[in-house]
Design a protein around this motif. Structure first.
Motif, PDB file in Angstrom:
ATOM      1  N   LYS A 151       0.833  -1.206   0.000  1.00 24.55           N
ATOM      2  CA  LYS A 151       0.000   0.000   0.000  1.00 24.55           C
ATOM      3  C   LYS A 151       0.863   1.251   0.000  1.00 24.55           C
ATOM      4  O   LYS A 151       0.532   2.263  -0.642  1.00 24.55           O
ATOM      5  CB  LYS A 151      -0.928  -0.011   1.222  1.00 24.55           C
ATOM      6  N   GLU A 152       1.989   1.198   0.733  1.00 24.08           N
ATOM      7  CA  GLU A 152       2.899   2.340   0.767  1.00 24.08           C
ATOM      8  C   GLU A 152       3.483   2.609  -0.612  1.00 24.08           C
ATOM      9  O   GLU A 152       3.609   3.764  -1.043  1.00 24.08           O
ATOM     10  CB  GLU A 152       4.016   2.088   1.779  1.00 24.08           C
ATOM     11  N   ARG A 175       1.072   4.394  -2.887  1.00 27.73           N
ATOM     12  CA  ARG A 175       0.906   5.819  -2.601  1.00 27.73           C
ATOM     13  C   ARG A 175       2.005   6.667  -3.246  1.00 27.73           C
ATOM     14  O   ARG A 175       1.844   7.879  -3.395  1.00 27.73           O
ATOM     15  CB  ARG A 175       0.877   6.056  -1.084  1.00 27.73           C
TER      16      ARG A 175
END
Length: 487
Positions: free
Chosen positions: A392-393, A396
């Motif tokens: 998820k990081e 982003r």
């Protein structure tokens, strides 16, 4: 069904296509198809019918619903055989009540439309594109344990000949996307071996071209254009490269070439969502699961219980007939009695013991276990393409320009997703109102009216409830009057 996605023959096919089909031809073809598709005879779409068709849009969480909801409700005897494998799908199996498949809406042409209810789940198109990209690579990376691609192909052919089961490589769209990514991974690994050790690959897993195909290259590839982008809209409309519609390829390419024609396909897709029993939203996970249990699960439980009662009555009648007519009747049904007995007993056990509340508890336990196993498998697979790691990081950190490009390439899906959310919100409000009305006791109404009379919401709530009571009373009164007139 089409032979496959655009591949090495794309350039020739595209040039032939553009020279053969101009805008006016495409416009007439798409409009004619849309007009015929919009005139459906779907009635009582929000009432569960004999067959439940779960139109599983890839990477929306549908596998979770299948394992943790539907398999808890339907016995295996009630599942349509090999439903994920279209080429061997048999919709005419007696007692077939559940079909779960990545096939598009054109599958309805093989089903009894008037006896079929459709459900689906949609996901934010940006997230779905990311997930499709990651999953294709994740599955393809499992084959990197082999020394080369030739070894993989030999092993795959041996497994297929021995194993009658269905693998990911046989399921649309992965039977196209995974081999594409698999070949790409082996090519990049061979190139790394040829060049020798590399001191650094960068920090962006979505742009690590020495290891995997970069995301920007993936989304602009002809295969992604044909299968991934606007995939939900084409699947709900029935125009994927896995369609039962003969002209699906032409229509899809018309829309890809002339974007303005997408509005006709979108209109058909929206109409089909309107006619569905249930439309879930991946991002609203908890609310979607609760609604599925209450809207679909409750009706399945009721339907199976009614079916069990009917089966028991029929069995009692058959036993009475057998005792009167002698053993010849039972002899004539020996070839099917075992299967029917196992099916009805399993369904009876499931339907009689299951409630919506129990279904939700079972779902929560199941989804926890399923997610754990999926996570472990994903971690093991991604280790083979380290240091690339999709988190998820990492998502982003993807540039805004790339996200805007994904949005632009999926304009139809963005509109359909927005529309699906509106449907979902309406369904959710209706469900909440039904739950609230059924749970309000006289004591609660007394407290609400006399202790919170200043609350605008409370007053509106009360007026709505009184109006509902009035409608019920009016309906019953009218029904009695009609009955008297008939007499």
């Amino acid at each position: 069904m089409e032979n496959g996605p655009c591949s090495e023959t794309c350039s020739d096919a595209d040039s032939s296509f553009h020279s053969s089909y101009d805008f006016e031809h495409c416009k007439n073809s798409v409009k004619q198809w849309a007009s015929s598709s919009l005139h459906s005879d779907t009635k009582d779409g929000h009432i569960l019918k004999d067959l439940l068709f779960f139109l599983h849009v890839p990477r929306t969480g549908g596998r979770t619903y299948f394992h943790c909801f539907l398999k808890k409700l339907y016995s295996s005897a009630l599942e349509c055989p090999r439903s994920y494998d279209k080429l061997r799908f048999n919709p005419h199996k007696p007692g077939c009540r559940l079909l779960v498949t990545h096939d598009d809406y054109s599958m309805m042409s093989k089903l009894p439309t008037e006896k079929t209810s459709v459900v689906t789940i949609l996901r934010n198109p940006i997230e779905r594109v990311f997930s499709a990209y990651e999953f294709s690579i994740e599955v393809a990376a499992r084959f990197l344990v082999h020394p080369n691609l030739t070894s993989v192909l030999k092993m795959s052919s041996r497994i297929r000949s021995k194993n009658g089961g269905i693998s990911t490589l046989e399921i649309w769209p992965w039977k196209y996307l995974v081999p594409w990514m698999r070949e790409d991974l082996f090519t990049r690994r061979d190139e790394r071996k040829r060049r020798g050790p590399h001191h650094a690959y960068g920090n962006d897993s979505y742009d690590m071209e020495e290891i995997v195909m970069p995301l920007h290259e993936y989304i602009n590839h002809p295969v992604a254009m044909d299968i991934v982008h606007n995939g939900a809209t084409f699947q709900v409309a029935g125009l994927t490269n896995n369609s039962n519609i003969r002209e699906a390829h032409e229509l899809r390419q018309c829309v890809i070439t002339h974007e303005i024609l997408g509005k006709y396909v979108l209109e058909v897709a929206k109409k089909r969502l309107d006619d569905m029993l249930y439309v879930g939203i991946t991002e609203d996970h908890r609310e979607s699961a609760t609604m599925f249990a209450n809207v679909v699960g409750a009706q399945v439980i009721s339907q199976l219980m009614a079916s069990t009662v009917n089966n028991n009555n029929n069995n009692n009648n058959n036993n009475n007939n057998t005792s009167e007519q002698g053993p010849s009747v039972s002899d004539s049904t020996n070839d099917t009695s075992d299967d029917q007995g196992n099916s009805s007993s399993t369904v009876e056990e499931q339907s009689e013991s299951m409630t919506v509340g129990k279904l939700m508890k079972t779902y929560e336990t199941c989804i926890s276990s399923l997610r754990s196993s999926q996570s472990q498998r994903r971690i093991a697979s991604l280790k083979r393409i380290s240091p690339a790691n999709f988190t998820k990081e990492a998502r982003r950190n993807v540039p805004d320009t790339l996200l805007k490009e994904i949005i632009s390439l999926n304009s139809l899906d963005m509109e359909l997703y927005k529309y699906a959310k509106e449907i979902f919100q309406k369904q959710h409000q209706i469900m909440k109102l039904q739950d609230s009305v059924s749970s309000v006791t006289p004591e609660k109404w007394h407290y609400m009216m006399f202790n919170n009379i200043d609350s605008t919401w409370t007053v509106a709530y009360f007026l709505g409830f009184m109006f509902l009571i009035f409608l019920i009373c009016f309906y019953k009164s009218a029904k009695r009057r009609i009955s008297k007139v008939k007499v």
